[in-house]
Design an enzyme around this catalytic site. Structure first.
Site, PDB file in Angstrom:
ATOM      1  N   GLU A  48     -64.464 -12.996  19.408  1.00  0.00           N
ATOM      2  CA  GLU A  48     -63.736 -13.128  20.656  1.00  0.00           C
ATOM      3  C   GLU A  48     -64.438 -14.087  21.596  1.00  0.00           C
ATOM      4  OE1 GLU A  48     -61.217  -9.150  21.432  1.00  0.00           O
ATOM      5  OE2 GLU A  48     -63.358  -8.976  21.720  1.00  0.00           O
TER       6      GLU A  48
ATOM      7  N   CYS B  95     -67.099 -17.600  27.887  1.00  0.00           N
ATOM      8  CA  CYS B  95     -68.168 -16.871  27.216  1.00  0.00           C
ATOM      9  C   CYS B  95     -67.849 -16.928  25.727  1.00  0.00           C
ATOM     10  CB  CYS B  95     -68.149 -15.442  27.740  1.00  0.00           C
ATOM     11  SG  CYS B  95     -69.285 -14.379  26.893  1.00  0.00           S
TER      12      CYS B  95
ATOM     13  N   CYS C  98     -73.594  -8.968  15.098  1.00  0.00           N
ATOM     14  CA  CYS C  98     -74.930  -9.303  15.568  1.00  0.00           C
ATOM     15  C   CYS C  98     -75.933  -8.455  14.800  1.00  0.00           C
ATOM     16  CB  CYS C  98     -75.054  -9.026  17.069  1.00  0.00           C
ATOM     17  SG  CYS C  98     -76.640  -9.546  17.780  1.00  0.00           S
TER      18      CYS C  98
ATOM     19  N   CYS D  89     -79.184  -3.748  19.287  1.00  0.00           N
ATOM     20  CA  CYS D  89     -79.423  -3.100  20.582  1.00  0.00           C
ATOM     21  C   CYS D  89     -78.463  -1.904  20.716  1.00  0.00           C
ATOM     22  CB  CYS D  89     -79.215  -4.086  21.730  1.00  0.00           C
ATOM     23  SG  CYS D  89     -80.290  -5.532  21.628  1.00  0.00           S
TER      24      CYS D  89
ATOM     25  N   CYS E  45     -75.252  -1.909  23.074  1.00  0.00           N
ATOM     26  CA  CYS E  45     -74.286  -3.009  22.942  1.00  0.00           C
ATOM     27  C   CYS E  45     -73.365  -2.738  21.763  1.00  0.00           C
ATOM     28  CB  CYS E  45     -75.027  -4.326  22.728  1.00  0.00           C
ATOM     29  SG  CYS E  45     -73.931  -5.731  22.415  1.00  0.00           S
TER      30      CYS E  45
ATOM     31  N   CYS F  25     -69.306  -7.169  29.253  1.00  0.00           N
ATOM     32  CA  CYS F  25     -70.501  -7.312  28.425  1.00  0.00           C
ATOM     33  C   CYS F  25     -70.727  -6.193  27.461  1.00  0.00           C
ATOM     34  CB  CYS F  25     -71.747  -7.337  29.276  1.00  0.00           C
ATOM     35  SG  CYS F  25     -71.686  -8.537  30.518  1.00  0.00           S
TER      36      CYS F  25
HETATM   37  N1  SAH Z   1     -77.596 -11.845  22.041  1.00  0.00           N
HETATM   38  C1  SAH Z   1     -77.571 -12.463  23.346  1.00  0.00           C
HETATM   39  C2  SAH Z   1     -76.171 -12.492  23.926  1.00  0.00           C
HETATM   40  C3  SAH Z   1     -75.635 -11.091  24.065  1.00  0.00           C
HETATM   41  S1  SAH Z   1     -74.404 -10.663  25.204  1.00  0.00           S
HETATM   42  C4  SAH Z   1     -78.479 -11.706  24.278  1.00  0.00           C
HETATM   43  O1  SAH Z   1     -78.927 -10.638  23.915  1.00  0.00           O
HETATM   44  O2  SAH Z   1     -78.770 -12.212  25.344  1.00  0.00           O
HETATM   45  C5  SAH Z   1     -74.979 -11.052  26.726  1.00  0.00           C
HETATM   46  C6  SAH Z   1     -75.583  -9.952  27.566  1.00  0.00           C
HETATM   47  O3  SAH Z   1     -74.824  -8.716  27.616  1.00  0.00           O
HETATM   48  C7  SAH Z   1     -76.969  -9.596  27.115  1.00  0.00           C
HETATM   49  O4  SAH Z   1     -77.815  -9.654  28.227  1.00  0.00           O
HETATM   50  C8  SAH Z   1     -76.763  -8.183  26.646  1.00  0.00           C
HETATM   51  O5  SAH Z   1     -77.966  -7.483  26.641  1.00  0.00           O
HETATM   52  C9  SAH Z   1     -75.737  -7.669  27.620  1.00  0.00           C
HETATM   53  N2  SAH Z   1     -75.091  -6.424  27.214  1.00  0.00           N
HETATM   54  C10 SAH Z   1     -74.895  -5.982  25.963  1.00  0.00           C
HETATM   55  N3  SAH Z   1     -74.279  -4.798  25.986  1.00  0.00           N
HETATM   56  C11 SAH Z   1     -74.083  -4.466  27.264  1.00  0.00           C
HETATM   57  C12 SAH Z   1     -73.481  -3.354  27.938  1.00  0.00           C
HETATM   58  N4  SAH Z   1     -72.970  -2.344  27.249  1.00  0.00           N
HETATM   59  N5  SAH Z   1     -73.436  -3.376  29.280  1.00  0.00           N
HETATM   60  C13 SAH Z   1     -73.946  -4.402  29.970  1.00  0.00           C
HETATM   61  N6  SAH Z   1     -74.529  -5.483  29.410  1.00  0.00           N
HETATM   62  C14 SAH Z   1     -74.592  -5.508  28.066  1.00  0.00           C
END
Ligand code: SAH
Length: 392
Positions: A106, A119, A126, A130, A133, A357
């Protein structure tokens, strides 16, 4: 916490068909020559592609007899839109794309007064695991090719130009690698994408370096490699905890590269570019939002060329975690600012379409092929300060 393993090596699936956007200018000229056309046709094709023209009938500067062959060979459709979802009165639009092998990704286009940000995803799924996420919980399906990543930005630029986003025709101004995937785990393709985003027409979108943000979970060696490239794009580091003990659990890659090493690498990037990096920190109730952690983070970053972007956690399905309550958010901000660290709270877009996010990532099936349908992020756009970084 996540029981998922960390995955660096993407599973190999069939390669997407060759695309102009995967080639250097010289390679594109050679490919055009192989089709019996003068090399300058590569520039003409590139101008159409980056200009959002996909219909051969509109490519009137190319000989009619050669159009289908050139487009078929060099501009195959790599991203098929499955659906668009809108939020915020049509100013946020999330698109689900199907790739040639059925994988799903997406991208989210967000229009703000004076700018429009897309974005984009760099991987299907991935491998960074984490636990907060949704994408991280899906695992890694595969790396995207450069053309598959670039295509998301090109489509967003075309959607803006064609007035498909509420507010009338406009221009795509910013790109953030905050969709699905860890961009620095797909380094060569992301590097190529950066070239395409920054190169002026005809072979790119001609965006400004400051308008492009690479967000990483903290792959320190890859940050150092990016530092050596001589680019000045904005760097965002997803920290989420100032101490290794907690970060080991929230961002499992921390077991490999610790907070100090990640911050050192980001500092070196900031020194080389003269540009502030952004520290992303999802505020999770009673997990990482304590006043003592705000103070730790403040001490870690005080005096550095860094800016903190707090993101109240967007809850994901099945997760027991929630966003920090407002008073805790305010206290966190106040303590960071008292330490002299510039801090903003990100305005979240697209929650109602599971576009915020880290929110999406429902497993899906297209043509019987199980895929990861994700979309981590709309809100990802660093709100105020990042956009204003030009005034440093
Ligand atoms: N892999 C990259 C891009 C990921 S998405 C990274 O880790 O930076 C971008 C951001 O969204 C990252 O900072 C990630 O930690 C954050 N993110 C992921 N899940 C989230 C959630 N449930 N709520 C808020 N931010 C989140």
């Amino acid at each position: 916490m996540s029981a998922l393993p960390l995955v660096f090596d993407a599973p190999r699936r069939g390669k997407p068909p060759r695309h102009l956007a995967d080639l250097t200018r010289d390679e594109a000229r050679a490919a055009v020559a192989e089709l019996g056309q003068p090399p300058f046709r590569a520039d003409q094709l590139a101008r159409h592609y980056y200009g959002g023209v996909t219909d051969p009938a509109q490519m009137t500067d190319l000989p009619a007899a050669a159009r289908e062959a050139l487009v078929g060979e060099l501009l195959p459709g790599l991203l098929t839109p499955v659906r668009h979802q809108e939020a915020d009165g049509g100013r946020t639009r999330k698109t689900l794309w199907r790739l040639h092998d059925g994988a799903l990704v997406e991208s989210v286009l967000m229009r703000y007064p004076g700018r429009a940000t897309v974005c984009i995803s760099s991987q299907a799924g991935c491998g960074m695991a984490c636990p907060f996420c949704a994408t991280g919980q899906q695992g890694l399906t595969r790396n995207l090719s450069a053309a598959e990543i670039i295509g998301q930005a090109v489509a967003a630029a075309a959607a803006m130009a064609n007035g498909e986003v509420a507010g009338g025709p406009g221009r795509l101004s910013n790109v953030v690698f905050m969709g699905m995937g860890e961009p620095l785990a797909n380094y060569p393709r992301v590097r190529k994408t950066l070239d395409a985003l920054l190169t002026p027409a005809p072979h790119g979108l001609g965006l400004g370096q400051r308008s492009v943000t690479v967000s990483t979970v903290g792959l320190a060696p890859a940050i150092r490699r990016l530092t050596d490239e001589g680019l000045n794009v904005t760097l965002a580091v997803s920290l989420h905890a100032p101490d290794d003990e907690l970060r080991d659990t929230l961002v499992p890659i921390n077991t490999r590269w610790k907070v100090a090493e990640v911050i050192d690498a980001a500092d070196a990037y900031a020194r080389r570019t003269g540009r502030r990096y952004s520290v992303e920190y999802a505020l999770i109730r009673d997990v990482n939002d304590q006043p003592f952690r705000a103070d730790l983070l403040g001490r870690l970053l005080a005096g550095k060329l860094a800016h903190v972007n707090l993101i109240p956690l967007n809850p994901t399905p099945g997760s027991k975690w929630d966003a920090s309550p407002l008073p805790a958010q305010r206290e966190f901000v106040a303590r960071l600012r008292a330490a002299g660290v510039p801090t903003t709270v990100r305005d979240t877009r697209g929650q109602d379409i599971d576009g915020a996010c880290g929110q999406l990532a429902a497993a899906d099936q297209v043509d019987g092929v199980p895929s990861v349908a994700v979309a981590p992020t709309p809100s990802m756009e660093p709100t105020v300060e990042l956009g204003a970084e030009g005034d440093e």
